[in-house]
Design a protein around this motif. Structure first.
Motif, PDB file in Angstrom:
ATOM      1  N   ALA A  80      -4.096   9.484   8.105  1.00  0.00           N
ATOM      2  CA  ALA A  80      -4.772   9.592   6.736  1.00  0.00           C
ATOM      3  C   ALA A  80      -4.096  10.441   5.657  1.00  0.00           C
ATOM      4  O   ALA A  80      -4.215  10.056   4.484  1.00  0.00           O
ATOM      5  N   MET A  92       1.874   6.456   1.143  1.00  0.00           N
ATOM      6  CA  MET A  92       0.885   5.545   0.339  1.00  0.00           C
ATOM      7  C   MET A  92       0.536   5.898  -0.790  1.00  0.00           C
ATOM      8  O   MET A  92       0.673   7.228  -1.164  1.00  0.00           O
ATOM      9  N   THR A 136      -4.188   3.844  -0.611  1.00  0.00           N
ATOM     10  CA  THR A 136      -5.014   4.558   0.404  1.00  0.00           C
ATOM     11  C   THR A 136      -6.495   3.893   0.312  1.00  0.00           C
ATOM     12  O   THR A 136      -7.108   3.548   1.300  1.00  0.00           O
ATOM     13  N   ARG A 190      -2.038   5.842  -4.232  1.00  0.00           N
ATOM     14  CA  ARG A 190      -3.581   6.160  -4.275  1.00  0.00           C
ATOM     15  C   ARG A 190      -4.138   4.754  -4.124  1.00  0.00           C
ATOM     16  O   ARG A 190      -5.420   4.808  -3.286  1.00  0.00           O
ATOM     17  N   ARG A 236      -6.070   0.301   2.350  1.00  0.00           N
ATOM     18  CA  ARG A 236      -6.067   0.636   3.996  1.00  0.00           C
ATOM     19  C   ARG A 236      -7.476   0.799   4.221  1.00  0.00           C
ATOM     20  O   ARG A 236      -8.045   0.399   5.384  1.00  0.00           O
ATOM     21  N   LYS A 237      -8.325   1.667   3.489  1.00  0.00           N
ATOM     22  CA  LYS A 237      -9.741   2.049   4.014  1.00  0.00           C
ATOM     23  C   LYS A 237     -10.671   0.949   4.128  1.00  0.00           C
ATOM     24  O   LYS A 237     -11.435   0.602   4.876  1.00  0.00           O
ATOM     25  N   SER A 257       0.745  -1.165   0.024  1.00  0.00           N
ATOM     26  CA  SER A 257      -0.122   0.241  -0.055  1.00  0.00           C
ATOM     27  C   SER A 257       0.851   1.381  -0.049  1.00  0.00           C
ATOM     28  O   SER A 257       0.418   2.420  -0.043  1.00  0.00           O
TER      29      SER A 257
END
Length: 200
Positions: free
Chosen positions: A81, A86, A91, A88, A94-95, A62
């Motif tokens: 955040a 990270m 991100t 794109r 991870r979310k 990531s």
């Protein structure tokens, strides 16, 4: 009985059933990871497992290639955040926690369990205080009690306290509660990133 035998049996059974579905998701996601910056798809992260033994934890990459290690004031790994390391795609993963899916292989191998304390880096284990090393008495998990009780939004030592509670209270009922709550937490995207005010 459950902690010694039943838990491992469930890990193997669920891991084998989940593996084809995980493989399909990885096949879909992998090209996006690679073509964003031409880097590797996987990141084999060294972590400390049961008994203090180091193992390679499988993750989808990531972060940018050769990203530096950033730490919080308490010594834990930074996971904000706005983390500039990270990608794109990273991100998004991870979310949604997609980056953790390859750990189903760690579960089948026996390095990890579906449910248990999240594994730490070796340098982090050197910062444990009091009874926090008790988390190393069990296999680390893909998800765990701390992960569904605030995740990265909690101060690190608060997460460690929840890990110790889990180790002392392992049961099928607790694992089932964590397992089903994990889906709610992931879909709500709760506690994905550190709360810098709490961790300052």
């Amino acid at each position: 009985m459950y902690a010694r035998f039943g838990k491992r049996l469930l890990d193997i059974l669920i891991g084998i059933v989940a593996l084809p579905f995980v493989a399909i998701i990885l096949l879909i996601v992998a090209p996006f990871i690679h073509f964003e910056d031409k880097g590797p798809v996987f990141y084999n992260a060294p972590r400390i497992g049961k008994g203090g033994r180091e193992f390679k934890m499988y993750k989808l990459r990531s972060m940018k290639v050769n990203a530096p290690d950033l730490t919080m004031p308490d010594g834990s790994t930074y996971n904000g955040a706005d983390d500039p390391r990270m990608t794109r795609m990273g991100t998004f993963m991870r979310k949604t926690s997609i980056d953790e899916l390859p750990q189903i292989l760690n579960v089948i191998k026996g390095d990890m369990s579906l449910i248990g304390p999240r594994p730490d880096l070796e340098r982090e284990t050197e910062l444990y205080e009091g009874d926090e090393r008790e988390k190393l008495l069990v296999r680390p998990g893909i998800t765990g009690y701390a992960a569904v009780s605030g995740r990265n939004s909690l101060p690190w030592h608060d997460r460690l306290a929840l890990d110790v509670y889990y180790v002392r209270n392992i049961s099928f009922a607790l694992d089932a509660k964590i397992f089903f709550k994990t889906f709610a937490v992931v879909f709500a995207r709760e506690g994905v990133f550190v709360d810098e005010d709490k961790n300052a």
